[in-house]
Enzyme design. Structure first.
Site, PDB file in Angstrom:
ATOM      1  N   GLU A 180      12.539   0.245   0.824  1.00  0.00           N
ATOM      2  CA  GLU A 180      11.266   0.997   0.829  1.00  0.00           C
ATOM      3  C   GLU A 180      11.582   2.060   1.852  1.00  0.00           C
ATOM      4  OE1 GLU A 180       9.314   0.737  -1.376  1.00  0.00           O
ATOM      5  OE2 GLU A 180       8.733  -1.366  -1.893  1.00  0.00           O
TER       6      GLU A 180
ATOM      7  N   HIS B 138       4.881  -2.873   6.539  1.00  0.00           N
ATOM      8  CA  HIS B 138       4.672  -2.966   5.331  1.00  0.00           C
ATOM      9  C   HIS B 138       4.753  -4.524   5.028  1.00  0.00           C
ATOM     10  CE1 HIS B 138       5.000  -3.230   1.001  1.00  0.00           C
ATOM     11  NE2 HIS B 138       6.151  -3.479   0.971  1.00  0.00           N
TER      12      HIS B 138
ATOM     13  N   HIS C   4       3.733  -7.858   2.310  1.00  0.00           N
ATOM     14  CA  HIS C   4       3.198  -8.617   1.277  1.00  0.00           C
ATOM     15  C   HIS C   4       2.237  -9.531   1.511  1.00  0.00           C
ATOM     16  CE1 HIS C   4       7.036  -7.424  -1.375  1.00  0.00           C
ATOM     17  NE2 HIS C   4       6.702  -6.359  -0.627  1.00  0.00           N
TER      18      HIS C   4
ATOM     19  N   TYR D 202     -18.430  -3.519   8.540  1.00  0.00           N
ATOM     20  CA  TYR D 202     -18.191  -2.178   9.460  1.00  0.00           C
ATOM     21  C   TYR D 202     -16.769  -2.091   9.547  1.00  0.00           C
ATOM     22  CZ  TYR D 202     -17.933  -4.619  14.028  1.00  0.00           C
ATOM     23  OH  TYR D 202     -17.765  -5.172  15.012  1.00  0.00           O
TER      24      TYR D 202
ATOM     25  N   HIS E  78       1.538  -4.995  -5.513  1.00  0.00           N
ATOM     26  CA  HIS E  78       2.834  -5.095  -4.314  1.00  0.00           C
ATOM     27  C   HIS E  78       2.419  -5.412  -2.914  1.00  0.00           C
ATOM     28  CE1 HIS E  78       6.421  -2.488  -2.900  1.00  0.00           C
ATOM     29  NE2 HIS E  78       6.184  -3.530  -2.127  1.00  0.00           N
TER      30      HIS E  78
ATOM     31  N   TYR F 155     -15.900   5.420  21.289  1.00  0.00           N
ATOM     32  CA  TYR F 155     -15.760   4.285  22.247  1.00  0.00           C
ATOM     33  C   TYR F 155     -14.272   3.580  22.230  1.00  0.00           C
ATOM     34  CZ  TYR F 155     -20.870   5.125  22.410  1.00  0.00           C
ATOM     35  OH  TYR F 155     -22.098   5.709  22.720  1.00  0.00           O
TER      36      TYR F 155
HETATM   37 ZN    ZN Z   1       7.162  -4.303  -0.520  1.00  0.00          ZN
END
Ligand code: ZN
Length: 221
Positions: A82, A101, A103, A122, A164, A217
């Site tokens: 990736e 990254h 999964h 929120y 993904h 803040y």
């Molecule tokens: Zn991946």
């Protein structure tokens, strides 16, 4: 002050520690996912990224791959498959110094339904906006996936990737990892809500107030 070499070694260790931490914290399993950190010194401008196909527990700092922003790799191992979206996010976003990254199971569950995360709570604002987008699907490792990810991250610090997983970015490895944990927590709550029915979303004007408070803040951690 540390020499550049010492800095690089410390950052390589921090990349591995972050990859181990994302598995230990339950937001990733096995060898999937990847981690990178922006790195530059007198001789190099790019990022350090986890290698492909190696369990994190067996990864040593020499296995971490240095890549330039042109996509040239330096080192004994191949970079994560990736690497393209890591490179393109660093190119597009000067505010980003680290990328996680994963999964993560709940975030990925939503992503497989092509559901982004709307303002049901929120804390969705922790990712920088009124929602957390889900980037359209493209095959892993492709330029198309990278383009979708960069677009979904516009004005945000996290996004889901359809069918993904998710990406969280930050000014440091620690902040990117913490955000990934936060996004997975939000994803789990939102998934539960979808089982119960139609969630009550916060109005845009209220999310503007929250985003302003976060900017003024700092994030409530
Ligand atoms: Zn991946």
């Amino acid at each position: 002050m540390n020499t550049p070499t010492t800095n690089e070694h410390a950052l390589r260790e921090a990349v591995i520690a972050t990859a181990l931490a994302m598995n230990a914290q339950g937001i990733n399993r096995g060898k999937s996912g990847n981690v990178s950190a922006r790195f530059a010194d007198a001789a190099f401008d790019g990022f350090l990224i986890t290698p492909t196909g190696l369990p994190y527990a067996e990864t040593t700092q020499g296995d971490v791959v240095a890549m330039t922003l042109d996509g040239d790799a330096r080192g004994a191992r191949l970079p994560s498959s990736e690497w393209r979206f890591h490179r393109d996010i660093y190119r597009a976003r000067s505010d980003v110094h680290a990328i996680v990254h994963t999964h993560a199971p709940f975030a990925t569950t939503l992503a497989c339904m092509h559901h982004g995360i709307p303002a049901f709570h929120y804390m969705v604002a922790v990712a920088g906006g009124k929602d957390i987008r889900c980037a359209p699907y493209a095959t892993f490792g492709t330029q198309a996936l990278s383009d979708h990810a960069v677009a979904a991250l516009e004005g945000r610090m996290a996004c889901l990737l359809a069918n993904h997983g998710m990406i969280a970015v930050g000014a440091s490895l620690g902040s990117a990892l913490a955000l990934a944990v936060e996004v997975e927590t939000l994803a789990e709550m939102y998934w539960r809500l979808l089982l119960l029915g139609e969630p009550h979303l916060l109005p845009d004007a209220e999310m503007d107030v929250v985003l302003d408070k976060f900017r003024t803040y700092g994030q409530p951690r």
